[in-house]
Write a protein that holds these residues in place. Structure first.
Motif, mmCIF file in Angstrom:
data_model
loop_
_atom_site.group_PDB
_atom_site.id
_atom_site.type_symbol
_atom_site.label_atom_id
_atom_site.label_comp_id
_atom_site.label_asym_id
_atom_site.label_seq_id
_atom_site.Cartn_x
_atom_site.Cartn_y
_atom_site.Cartn_z
ATOM 1 N N TYR A 282 12.340 33.265 39.456
ATOM 2 C CA TYR A 282 12.212 34.508 38.683
ATOM 3 C C TYR A 282 11.018 34.504 37.737
ATOM 4 O O TYR A 282 10.508 35.567 37.386
ATOM 5 N N ARG B 22 24.688 39.036 41.596
ATOM 6 C CA ARG B 22 25.293 40.316 41.959
ATOM 7 C C ARG B 22 26.811 40.200 42.051
ATOM 8 O O ARG B 22 27.552 41.087 41.600
ATOM 9 N N PRO C 231 20.848 34.086 43.269
ATOM 10 C CA PRO C 231 21.380 35.028 44.244
ATOM 11 C C PRO C 231 22.866 35.347 44.067
ATOM 12 O O PRO C 231 23.356 36.315 44.646
ATOM 13 N N ARG D 180 15.677 45.085 42.492
ATOM 14 C CA ARG D 180 15.312 44.435 43.763
ATOM 15 C C ARG D 180 15.871 43.025 43.827
ATOM 16 O O ARG D 180 16.434 42.612 44.861
ATOM 17 N N GLU D 181 15.736 42.283 42.753
ATOM 18 C CA GLU D 181 16.200 40.897 42.765
ATOM 19 C C GLU D 181 17.720 40.801 42.864
ATOM 20 O O GLU D 181 18.260 39.830 43.405
ATOM 21 N N LEU D 182 18.413 41.798 42.342
ATOM 22 C CA LEU D 182 19.878 41.822 42.399
ATOM 23 C C LEU D 182 20.394 42.468 43.671
ATOM 24 O O LEU D 182 21.614 42.535 43.884
ATOM 25 N N ASP D 183 19.499 42.947 44.513
ATOM 26 C CA ASP D 183 19.867 43.621 45.758
ATOM 27 C C ASP D 183 20.786 44.818 45.491
ATOM 28 O O ASP D 183 21.796 45.007 46.169
ATOM 29 N N ILE D 184 20.422 45.603 44.495
ATOM 30 C CA ILE D 184 21.170 46.813 44.154
ATOM 31 C C ILE D 184 20.401 48.013 44.701
ATOM 32 O O ILE D 184 19.265 48.266 44.300
ATOM 33 N N GLY D 185 21.031 48.733 45.618
ATOM 34 C CA GLY D 185 20.353 49.847 46.278
ATOM 35 C C GLY D 185 20.745 51.216 45.763
ATOM 36 O O GLY D 185 20.392 52.231 46.381
#
Length: 228
Positions: free
Chosen positions: A98, A220, A217, A126-131
């Motif tokens: 990070y 989330r 990773p 983006r890093e948390l994979d939240i769309g």
């Protein structure tokens, strides 16, 4: 469709990202009034001496809109903030991953607080994979004040329900007005799941920086209340 709305934060805390995860659409209230004592320009990381508040210095005046808030770069805050983050997290498991993405934010000179917060939010999502789709109130043309403005933003986002923090219902939210506008209310249920931290006892309300550096990773899943 459930809509979450919140003012922009600097290095937002975990509750902020939990709200985004729980929303179908999230609206950043980037044209609200600047709150000198809020978290629009500050947040906390963890150190051996306890939580440390990192504050972005700004030129502010009473009643100022967030869109006009400018950063005071004469105080060399960026170098100090990155030095503090690197000093206290360099031994964290995920620091290298990070640091590569975060350090560039502190290597350039930002003039607008909104621009800094917007860029950082996009990076963390983006890093948390939240769309979750993120909209900005300043681009939605929804005027009004207080609850009426919320209703306009929710409808503009295509929503039929509003996700609110528990404190807002008692503090300022007019539930009857939203109901009359055909919008139901859902209260955010949030309790921080303890995760591995350094520097003593667990602190639940720190910046997302702390969670990412320590859990990478898995962050989330922790935000969703799923312990490691």
């Amino acid at each position: 469709m459930l809509v979450g709305i919140h003012q922009p934060h600097y290095l937002p805390w975990l509750r902020y990202f939990h709200k985004i995860l729980c929303s179908d659409v999230f609206v950043v209230l980037d044209n609200a009034q600047y709150n000198k004592n809020g978290y629009q320009n500050r947040n906390r990381i963890k150190t051996p001496q306890g939580p440390l508040m990192l504050t972005v210095p700004v030129y502010d005046r009473f009643g100022q809109n967030l869109e006009s808030v400018r950063i005071d770069n004469s105080r060399r805050w960026a170098r100090k903030h990155w030095r503090s983050i690197a000093q206290h997290y360099r031994r964290a498991r995920w620091f290298d991953r990070y640091a590569a993405g975060m350090e560039p934010f502190y290597a350039r000179e930002w003039e607008s607080l909104n621009a800094l917060n917007r860029a950082m939010l996009a990076y963390f999502l983006r890093e948390l994979d939240i769309g979750t789709p993120v909209l900005y109130a300043s681009e939605m043309g929804a005027g009004g004040s207080a609850t009426d403005r919320l209703a306009r933003l929710i409808r503009a986002a295509g929503g039929t329900a509003y996700l609110t923090g528990a404190y807002a219902v008692d503090a300022y939210l007019d539930a009857t007005a939203l109901k009359d506008a055909g919008i139901s209310i859902k209260t955010q249920e949030w309790r921080a799941v303890p995760y591995p931290q350094r520097h003593g006892a667990f602190e639940p309300d720190l910046s997302i920086v702390d969670l990412l550096m320590e859990c990478g990773p898995d962050s989330r899943e922790i935000l969703l209340g799923r312990p490691l």
